[in-house]
Motif scaffolding. Structure first.
Motif, PDB file in Angstrom:
ATOM      1  N   GLY A  74       0.797  -1.226   0.000  1.00  0.00           N
ATOM      2  CA  GLY A  74       0.000   0.000   0.000  1.00  0.00           C
ATOM      3  C   GLY A  74       0.824   1.268   0.000  1.00  0.00           C
ATOM      4  O   GLY A  74       1.883   1.361  -0.641  1.00  0.00           O
ATOM      5  N   SER A  75       0.352   2.258   0.740  1.00  0.00           N
ATOM      6  CA  SER A  75       1.007   3.559   0.776  1.00  0.00           C
ATOM      7  C   SER A  75       2.414   3.474   1.336  1.00  0.00           C
ATOM      8  O   SER A  75       3.295   4.233   0.924  1.00  0.00           O
ATOM      9  CB  SER A  75       0.175   4.538   1.620  1.00  0.00           C
ATOM     10  OG  SER A  75      -1.098   4.713   1.066  1.00  0.00           O
ATOM     11  N   ALA A  76       2.648   2.555   2.289  1.00  0.00           N
ATOM     12  CA  ALA A  76       3.978   2.409   2.862  1.00  0.00           C
ATOM     13  C   ALA A  76       4.983   2.024   1.786  1.00  0.00           C
ATOM     14  O   ALA A  76       6.081   2.586   1.699  1.00  0.00           O
ATOM     15  CB  ALA A  76       3.961   1.361   3.974  1.00  0.00           C
ATOM     16  N   SER A  77       4.615   1.082   0.935  1.00  0.00           N
ATOM     17  CA  SER A  77       5.497   0.671  -0.155  1.00  0.00           C
ATOM     18  C   SER A  77       5.743   1.819  -1.121  1.00  0.00           C
ATOM     19  O   SER A  77       6.863   2.052  -1.578  1.00  0.00           O
ATOM     20  CB  SER A  77       4.874  -0.523  -0.893  1.00  0.00           C
ATOM     21  OG  SER A  77       5.649  -0.886  -2.016  1.00  0.00           O
ATOM     22  N   GLU A  78       4.672   2.556  -1.393  1.00  0.00           N
ATOM     23  CA  GLU A  78       4.751   3.688  -2.330  1.00  0.00           C
ATOM     24  C   GLU A  78       5.763   4.741  -1.863  1.00  0.00           C
ATOM     25  O   GLU A  78       6.649   5.155  -2.615  1.00  0.00           O
ATOM     26  CB  GLU A  78       3.364   4.301  -2.451  1.00  0.00           C
ATOM     27  CG  GLU A  78       3.310   5.689  -3.011  1.00  0.00           C
ATOM     28  CD  GLU A  78       2.018   6.383  -2.625  1.00  0.00           C
ATOM     29  OE1 GLU A  78       2.035   7.623  -2.496  1.00  0.00           O
ATOM     30  OE2 GLU A  78       0.994   5.705  -2.445  1.00  0.00           O
ATOM     31  N   VAL A  79       5.650   5.167  -0.622  1.00  0.00           N
ATOM     32  CA  VAL A  79       6.516   6.252  -0.159  1.00  0.00           C
ATOM     33  C   VAL A  79       7.942   5.771   0.062  1.00  0.00           C
ATOM     34  O   VAL A  79       8.897   6.528  -0.134  1.00  0.00           O
ATOM     35  CB  VAL A  79       5.957   6.926   1.106  1.00  0.00           C
ATOM     36  CG1 VAL A  79       4.621   7.574   0.823  1.00  0.00           C
ATOM     37  CG2 VAL A  79       5.840   5.955   2.265  1.00  0.00           C
ATOM     38  N   VAL A 275      -5.765   2.017  -4.538  1.00  0.00           N
ATOM     39  CA  VAL A 275      -4.574   1.179  -4.709  1.00  0.00           C
ATOM     40  C   VAL A 275      -3.593   1.869  -5.654  1.00  0.00           C
ATOM     41  O   VAL A 275      -3.943   2.829  -6.350  1.00  0.00           O
ATOM     42  CB  VAL A 275      -4.916  -0.228  -5.240  1.00  0.00           C
ATOM     43  CG1 VAL A 275      -5.923  -0.931  -4.332  1.00  0.00           C
ATOM     44  CG2 VAL A 275      -5.437  -0.166  -6.675  1.00  0.00           C
ATOM     45  N   GLN A 276      -2.363   1.329  -5.682  1.00  0.00           N
ATOM     46  CA  GLN A 276      -1.352   1.900  -6.556  1.00  0.00           C
ATOM     47  C   GLN A 276      -0.685   0.866  -7.464  1.00  0.00           C
ATOM     48  O   GLN A 276       0.085   1.235  -8.337  1.00  0.00           O
ATOM     49  CB  GLN A 276      -0.276   2.622  -5.726  1.00  0.00           C
ATOM     50  CG  GLN A 276       0.705   1.723  -4.996  1.00  0.00           C
ATOM     51  CD  GLN A 276       0.075   1.002  -3.829  1.00  0.00           C
ATOM     52  OE1 GLN A 276      -0.891   1.487  -3.250  1.00  0.00           O
ATOM     53  NE2 GLN A 276       0.610  -0.144  -3.486  1.00  0.00           N
ATOM     54  N   ASP A 277      -0.979  -0.423  -7.263  1.00  0.00           N
ATOM     55  CA  ASP A 277      -0.376  -1.447  -8.114  1.00  0.00           C
ATOM     56  C   ASP A 277      -1.097  -2.770  -7.901  1.00  0.00           C
ATOM     57  O   ASP A 277      -2.058  -2.863  -7.121  1.00  0.00           O
ATOM     58  CB  ASP A 277       1.130  -1.599  -7.821  1.00  0.00           C
ATOM     59  CG  ASP A 277       1.436  -1.899  -6.366  1.00  0.00           C
ATOM     60  OD1 ASP A 277       0.534  -2.379  -5.640  1.00  0.00           O
ATOM     61  OD2 ASP A 277       2.577  -1.660  -5.937  1.00  0.00           O
ATOM     62  N   GLY A 278      -0.598  -3.821  -8.588  1.00  0.00           N
ATOM     63  CA  GLY A 278      -1.233  -5.127  -8.479  1.00  0.00           C
ATOM     64  C   GLY A 278      -1.192  -5.689  -7.074  1.00  0.00           C
ATOM     65  O   GLY A 278      -2.173  -6.284  -6.599  1.00  0.00           O
TER      66      GLY A 278
END
Length: 559
Positions: A74-79, A275-278
């Motif tokens: 989620g957002s943690a992975s994104e940032v 979401v931001q990815d699969g």
């Protein structure tokens, strides 16, 4: 250990972000590394080795952050992925290398180069200013690596603790253990900052923009109430423990919600996930989310030097569509620019990027980027047998909506637009002449309506989504959709607030999309109230003149 009151004030008020109650001793982040003051000039024949040492340290820090991003979701992975890219970004690394080649030591060069870039970002304001916290975190991690010191950041507690800090870098927040960090409060940050978004994903009660927080010492017993925004120093233990127990019981009940989204009297509302990815979509599919209300496509491409091919994009989009096979999926085209520059998009240098060429405006100078993305979405739809909805960010005029809708329909897709600019909210009826749906991004709508940087702690009250002016624009947009029978959703952080979600439904909003962790809370709250209650709360909120009055008016009707 026993807590003690460290100031005359026993309660501190901040902006509530994540509901829930935590009660435990305070911990604080470890001090950041202090560069030696007497670093000497590097001899000419040693400068190349010093440059190599600098580059190696930056690569090590970037590698660690990439590894953490791979393990997070989620957002943690994104940032974390964005910060990993920043660790080796030429914007600060090239000036630092130049200084070393001129004789400066690597530690001093890092400090000076990042300081200059941070000042530039702060001057730009808007979302760019938020990146200063990330940049300072990168600086400290690289300096610690150069000095052979442990990584700076939040200590790993051995018992339940409340984390208090001036601010937290995304790398620190993303690594928190929610079973040990039972509450979080910061002096800085806003309701849509990285800290707030990640805390929501982790389910940690969180408050931001708390004045006077630095007065509370480590070890002090405090209670953090993420619903009211109160930090209470040395509360009555029985009262605090009862509040924690009641909060846990409520959250356990909420977690049992399975959908579908509806009010107590059966009015249906789509409760969706952002979401931001699969990987994020697959994680969301294990919740009660009925679909995807916001697929942030740009976050898959932040670290790319070149534009992904149509086939590469189609593969990424297919993963999200497959995770919600046969269900509603809303795909947002690239929201590049401002705090999310794409290296392949040739962004111009701008005095204020948040008010510049971002979102759909990127396509004005390069229509190919938009066309190739739409081609990839169409290819993914054909491959998966799906019918995704596609929306454009930062639409400001009806003519922009008309042009985008034509491009989307040409590929057999369903067109919509984001309502983030006040002009678009005011003319929503005219924009709806051209598109099939609207989605309100309350984060940016609040920023632009209130003329306040949504990442500024000093202005957090102005960018609170409960601002009556912002809600008036949301209501106007929802009303425009209802008149012509077209859906209007909300995909900003406002949709993650269970109480506010009910108000939005009262306005006529037809779908709510939030972080996966917030889905159950929103759905459970909706199920506890009637549509009439939602409508009465919505009408009451529109008569208020402050966030406090708005929350109180809604609470009086919705509980």
């Amino acid at each position: 250990m026993s807590g003690s009151v460290t100031t005359k004030t026993s309660e501190y008020q901040g902006t509530p972000v994540v509901p829930g109650v935590g009660y435990a001793p305070v911990i604080r982040p470890a001090p950041r590394p202090v560069p030696p003051a007497d670093e000497v000039t590097v001899a000419e024949d040693e400068r190349e080795a010093e440059v190599a040492r600098l580059r190696d340290a930056a690569a090590v820090v970037g590698g660690r952050l990439k590894d953490r991003a791979a393990l997070a979701t989620g957002s943690a992975s994104e940032v974390l992925a964005a910060n990993a890219a920043m660790a080796e970004d030429r914007g600060w690394l090239s000036p630092a290398v130049k200084q070393v080649k001129n004789g400066a030591g690597a530690v001093v060069a890092v400090s000076v180069a990042t300081g200059k870039l941070a000042n530039t970002l702060a001057t730009l304001g808007g979302r760019m200013a938020e990146r200063t916290t990330d940049l300072y975190d990168i600086r400290d991690r690289v300096i610690a690596e150069l000095l052979g010191l442990p990584e700076p950041g939040v200590p790993t507690p051995t018992a339940p603790s409340i984390l208090l800090a001036e601010d937290l870098a995304p790398a620190d927040t993303a690594g928190l253990d929610a079973s040990l960090v039972v509450g979080l409060a910061t002096s800085l940050g806003g309701p849509t900052s990285h800290t707030a978004i990640i805390a929501r994903q982790l389910g940690i009660p969180c408050i931001v923009a708390v004045t006077g927080l630095d007065d509370i010492e480590s070890g002090t017993l405090v209670m953090v109430d993420g619903t009211t925004g109160l930090v209470v120093v040395d509360p009555d233990p029985d009262t605090a423990n009862t509040a924690v127990a009641e909060s846990k019981s409520h959250l356990e009940q909420v977690s049992q919600w399975e959908g579908p989204g509806r009010t107590a009297d059966g009015h249906l509302v789509d409760v969706l996930a952002n979401v931001q990815d699969g990987a994020g979509a697959r994680a969301a599919s294990s919740t009660a989310a009925e679909g995807i209300g916001l697929f942030r496509t740009e976050l898959s491409f932040l670290d790319r030097d070149t534009e992904p091919t149509v086939d590469e994009q189609a593969e990424i989009y297919s993963q999200v569509l497959d995770a919600f096979d046969g269900k509603k999926v809303v795909i947002r085209t690239l929201d590049a620019g401002s705090d999310k520059p794409m290296r392949f998009a040739n962004h111009p240098d701008e005095a204020n990027p948040a008010l510049g060429v971002r979102g759909i405006r990127i396509a004005e100078g390069n229509r190919g980027i938009l066309y190739r993305q739409l081609d990839a979405i169409a290819a993914a739809a054909e491959t998966t047998g799906s019918a995704p909805w596609v929306m454009a960010p930062m639409i400001a005029t009806a003519s922009e909506a008309e042009a985008f809708a034509a491009d989307v329909r040409e590929r057999g897709l369903k067109p919509g637009v984001m309502i983030e600019v006040p002009a678009a909210a005011l003319l929503a009826d005219r924009i709806l002449d051209h598109v099939d749906f609207l989605s309100i991004g309350t984060n940016d709508l609040a920023q632009y309506t209130m003329a306040a940087d949504r990442m500024s702690a000093n202005l957090a009250g102005l960018t609170d989504p409960w601002q009556p002016a912002v809600l008036t624009l949301v209501a106007k947009t929802a009303e425009a959709g209802a008149r012509v029978g077209k859906p209007v959703g909300v995909c900003g952080e406002a949709a993650a607030d269970p109480l506010l979600a009910c108000v939005l439904v009262g306005f006529g909003v037809t779908s709510l999309s939030a972080a996966s962790a917030a889905v159950a809370g929103v759905g459970a709250k909706l199920e506890s109230v009637t549509l009439d209650q939602c409508r009465r709360a919505a009408a009451a909120v529109l008569t208020t003149s402050s966030t406090e009055e708005a929350r109180a008016a809604a609470t009086a009707i919705l509980g």
